[in-house]
Design an enzyme around this catalytic site. Structure first.
Site, PDB file in Angstrom:
ATOM      1  N   GLY A   1      -6.098  -3.697   5.877  1.00 27.98           N
ATOM      2  CA  GLY A   1      -5.723  -4.777   5.857  1.00 27.98           C
ATOM      3  C   GLY A   1      -4.595  -5.137   4.690  1.00 27.98           C
TER       4      GLY A   1
ATOM      5  N   GLN B   1       0.202  -9.452  -2.262  1.00 30.96           N
ATOM      6  CA  GLN B   1       0.566  -7.585  -1.507  1.00 30.96           C
ATOM      7  C   GLN B   1       1.559  -7.141  -1.288  1.00 30.96           C
ATOM      8  OE1 GLN B   1      -3.395  -5.931   0.335  1.00 30.96           O
ATOM      9  NE2 GLN B   1      -2.784  -4.735  -1.279  1.00 30.96           N
TER      10      GLN B   1
ATOM     11  N   CYS C   1      -6.710   0.607  -2.845  1.00 21.30           N
ATOM     12  CA  CYS C   1      -6.203  -0.721  -2.488  1.00 21.30           C
ATOM     13  C   CYS C   1      -4.251  -0.186  -2.396  1.00 21.30           C
ATOM     14  CB  CYS C   1      -6.018  -0.947  -4.271  1.00 21.30           C
ATOM     15  SG  CYS C   1      -5.423  -2.893  -3.237  1.00 21.30           S
ATOM     16  N   LEU C   2      -3.601  -0.204  -1.347  1.00 20.50           N
ATOM     17  CA  LEU C   2      -2.255  -0.346  -1.186  1.00 20.50           C
ATOM     18  C   LEU C   2      -2.010  -0.206  -2.705  1.00 20.50           C
ATOM     19  CD1 LEU C   2      -1.728  -1.500   2.270  1.00 20.50           C
ATOM     20  CD2 LEU C   2      -1.956   1.125   1.286  1.00 20.50           C
TER      21      LEU C   2
ATOM     22  N   HIS D   1     -12.752  -6.741   0.241  1.00 19.35           N
ATOM     23  CA  HIS D   1     -11.653  -6.796  -0.810  1.00 19.35           C
ATOM     24  C   HIS D   1     -10.326  -7.475  -0.298  1.00 19.35           C
ATOM     25  CE1 HIS D   1      -9.062  -3.270  -1.773  1.00 19.35           C
ATOM     26  NE2 HIS D   1      -8.602  -3.565  -1.126  1.00 19.35           N
ATOM     27  N   GLU D   2     -10.155  -8.254   1.127  1.00 18.73           N
ATOM     28  CA  GLU D   2      -8.931  -8.880   1.263  1.00 18.73           C
ATOM     29  C   GLU D   2      -9.649 -10.872   0.745  1.00 18.73           C
ATOM     30  OE1 GLU D   2      -6.735  -6.878   1.832  1.00 18.73           O
ATOM     31  OE2 GLU D   2      -7.073  -5.483   2.595  1.00 18.73           O
TER      32      GLU D   2
ATOM     33  N   HIS E   1      -9.037 -10.467  -2.770  1.00 14.96           N
ATOM     34  CA  HIS E   1      -7.123 -10.180  -3.246  1.00 14.96           C
ATOM     35  C   HIS E   1      -6.781 -11.896  -2.857  1.00 14.96           C
ATOM     36  CE1 HIS E   1      -5.576  -6.090  -3.074  1.00 14.96           C
ATOM     37  NE2 HIS E   1      -5.302  -6.210  -1.504  1.00 14.96           N
TER      38      HIS E   1
HETATM   39 ZN   LIG Z   1      -5.913  -4.298  -2.193  1.00 16.17          ZN
END
Ligand SMILES: [Zn+2]
Length: 163
Positions: free
Chosen positions: A46, A51, A88-89, A130-131, A134
């Site tokens: 995701g 991000q 998380c990236l 999670h997304e 964000h």
């Molecule tokens: Zn993330």
């Protein structure tokens, strides 16, 4: 299409509530294509607009059989509880255990602006949560205990020094 640079903690944009997506045009289609490409290049499941440095309520995902674009996402209901690890990236893919709801129902607009609802469980539900977080300026580490959050932050700082 182009791979975009990943915004990393503690950049400011990750803490901001994103602006609503209002234009469902070619620009959005191109952005979404770039976000998918970036997500696959980084081996993520995701990716949300903050991000890649954009304070927008938008994410893409391809996780546990659910591939979608969500503009202006909201979690309309949750049920149950799941244990599991999350990463998380934007935090160097460092994982930490985090309890989440087992099932979640997402309401959002697709790339054309059509509203839809989608239900997911397990990993895909975790991804919805999670997304959507964000898009509201919340990172998964914000849900951890202060002790565990510091641990993840320290590991991430160390990792950044080594690359
Ligand atoms: Zn993330």
């Amino acid at each position: 299409m182009a791979v975009m640079e990943i915004t990393e903690f503690p950049e400011r944009v990750l803490k901001e509530v994103g602006a609503a997506v209002e234009e469902f045009d070619e620009g959005l289609e191109k952005l979404v294509a770039d976000m998918f490409e970036t997500m696959y290049a980084e081996e993520g499941v995701g990716l949300a607009a903050p991000q890649v440095g954009l304070s927008l309520r938008l994410f893409v995902m391809d996780c546990a059989g659910i591939k979608l674009v969500a503009a202006n996402p909201e979690i309309v209901s949750v049920e149950g509880e799941q244990e599991g690890e999350e990463g998380c990236l934007s935090v160097g893919k460092i994982h930490a255990p985090l309890k989440r709801a087992e099932r979640a129902r997402l309401r959002a607009q697709d790339v054309k602006g059509e509203w839809f609802e989608r239900e997911a469980e397990g990993l895909a539900a975790r991804c919805f949560l999670h997304e959507t977080d964000h898009c509201d300026g919340t990172l998964f580490i914000d849900h951890l205990s202060p002790l565990r959050r510091d641990m993840v932050k320290r590991r991430f700082q160390k990792m950044k020094r080594w690359r």
